[in-house]
Design a protein around this motif. Structure first.
Motif, PDB file in Angstrom:
ATOM      1  N   UNK A 237      52.676  34.792  37.764  1.00  0.00           N
ATOM      2  CA  UNK A 237      53.194  35.992  37.123  1.00  0.00           C
ATOM      3  C   UNK A 237      52.487  36.288  35.811  1.00  0.00           C
ATOM      4  N   UNK A 238      52.159  35.253  35.065  1.00  0.00           N
ATOM      5  CA  UNK A 238      51.550  35.458  33.745  1.00  0.00           C
ATOM      6  C   UNK A 238      50.026  35.276  33.787  1.00  0.00           C
ATOM      7  N   UNK A 239      49.554  34.139  34.265  1.00  0.00           N
ATOM      8  CA  UNK A 239      48.118  33.850  34.216  1.00  0.00           C
ATOM      9  C   UNK A 239      47.326  34.679  35.231  1.00  0.00           C
ATOM     10  N   UNK A 240      47.807  34.731  36.473  1.00  0.00           N
ATOM     11  CA  UNK A 240      47.036  35.389  37.527  1.00  0.00           C
ATOM     12  C   UNK A 240      46.884  36.885  37.265  1.00  0.00           C
ATOM     13  N   UNK A 241      47.893  37.498  36.672  1.00  0.00           N
ATOM     14  CA  UNK A 241      47.829  38.949  36.429  1.00  0.00           C
ATOM     15  C   UNK A 241      46.674  39.308  35.498  1.00  0.00           C
ATOM     16  N   UNK A 242      46.375  38.445  34.561  1.00  0.00           N
ATOM     17  CA  UNK A 242      45.231  38.682  33.672  1.00  0.00           C
ATOM     18  C   UNK A 242      43.935  38.152  34.267  1.00  0.00           C
ATOM     19  N   UNK A 243      44.023  37.036  35.003  1.00  0.00           N
ATOM     20  CA  UNK A 243      42.813  36.439  35.563  1.00  0.00           C
ATOM     21  C   UNK A 243      42.222  37.277  36.683  1.00  0.00           C
TER      22      UNK A 243
END
Length: 321
Positions: A237-243
């Motif tokens: 939810x947090x890391x993948x959305x930016x990555x």
């Protein structure tokens, strides 16, 4: 957002006209003559018939006049008449376009989903076995040409393990409708789609791995973990959305390369799409068909770039400002 979309559409139209002009110039200065190609296929032709064909095709006019006539026809939605197939170029393209879109869309989705998933898993343990496998896969994917991968798969699944069909889009005599027809097309799609997606799976997995590792070292990830959030929420939810943003950028930039690779894949697997039509048109110096295919390909690439920009603005709220 509305003003932004209108502005991007205006830029897209200007860019498309520039690309059409450049395509027209490159094709007409390239070696080869459609009239001589037709004469060769007929075993000979009189000079009177050659002159008649040049007049009929408009090849006897100055270059700028030909370009002006062609641009005027394109604006009106007329892409001309095929020299070889003796049919409207638009109808030829629309007849082949669904097969190419099916192959390209399935390949792009497969590469994006599998590559991002593999890269995200590999980023959790940078020195683990999966991370090393992603590195090896990226090296193999960069090194293997698309046509070579296709030929290897044909040999493997036609001789060694005859599991999947290796030619055409449908089985001869198979009914196009119903679940049986859908499953038959899906079975024929497996090898061409994997061949086209393989190199991009390698690239996206490597890029997603690097981007995910960078995101996991950010301050907001440490804050999320300090709040007691589960690792799954932190990762996806947090890391993948930016990555995933660099992967989307790469996907949009490489859509033209995917279309170019589709020409080779369709030729290797005899897939009845635009790539196969483009290959036949180049061999026969069929200028209107070649220009029509380039026009549609350019339009698809421009549309994909616009959708990539919009996806950026949806995924990352900071870009809306």
């Amino acid at each position: 957002m509305f003003r932004y979309i209108i502005k991007r559409l205006v830029y897209a139209v200007i860019l498309l006209l520039a690309v059409i002009t450049l395509n027209f110039l490159l094709i007409h200065i390239s070696p080869g003559d459609p009239v001589e190609t037709i004469a060769g296929s007929m075993g000979g032709m009189t000079e009177e018939l050659r002159a008649q064909l040049r007049t009929e095709f408009g090849l006897d006019k100055p270059f700028l006049v030909q370009l002006g006539i062609y641009l005027g026809n394109v604006v009106q939605g007329d892409l001309g008449q095929s020299y070889f197939f003796n049919a409207p170029v638009t109808s030829l393209i629309l007849e082949r376009l669904p097969a190419t879109l099916l192959l390209v869309i399935v390949s792009v989705l497969l590469a994006f989903l599998v590559g991002t998933f593999m890269g995200s898993l590999a980023a959790r343990r940078p020195n683990g076995l999966l991370s090393q496998l992603v590195t090896i896969l990226s090296i193999v994917g960069y090194s293997a040409p698309v046509f070579w991968t296709g030929i290897v798969l044909i040999i493997l699944f036609a001789s060694v393990f005859p599991i999947f069909p290796v030619s055409d889009m449908r089985t001869a005599g198979m009914d196009d409708g119903g679940w049986a027809g859908i499953l038959d097309v899906a079975e024929h799609l497996v090898l061409p789609a994997f061949t086209l997606a393989f190199v991009y799976i390698a690239q996206y997995s490597r890029l997603a791995r690097a981007s995910m590792m960078e995101a996991l070292s950010a301050d907001y990830i440490r804050t999320a973990r300090a709040k007691g959030l589960s690792e799954t929420i932190v990762l996806y939810k947090h890391a993948l959305r930016n990555a995933v943003l660099p992967v989307i950028t790469m996907l949009g930039m490489q859509f033209g390369n995917v279309l170019a690779g589709a020409i080779l894949v369709e030729t290797v697997f005899n897939w009845p799409g635009l790539g196969r039509l483009a290959f036949d048109s180049v061999l026969r110096r069929d200028y209107p068909t070649m220009l029509g295919i380039l026009f549609f390909a350019s339009m698809l690439v421009i549309i994909m770039n616009q959708l990539t920009d919009l996806a950026y603005r949806i995924i990352d709220p900071r870009i809306k400002a």
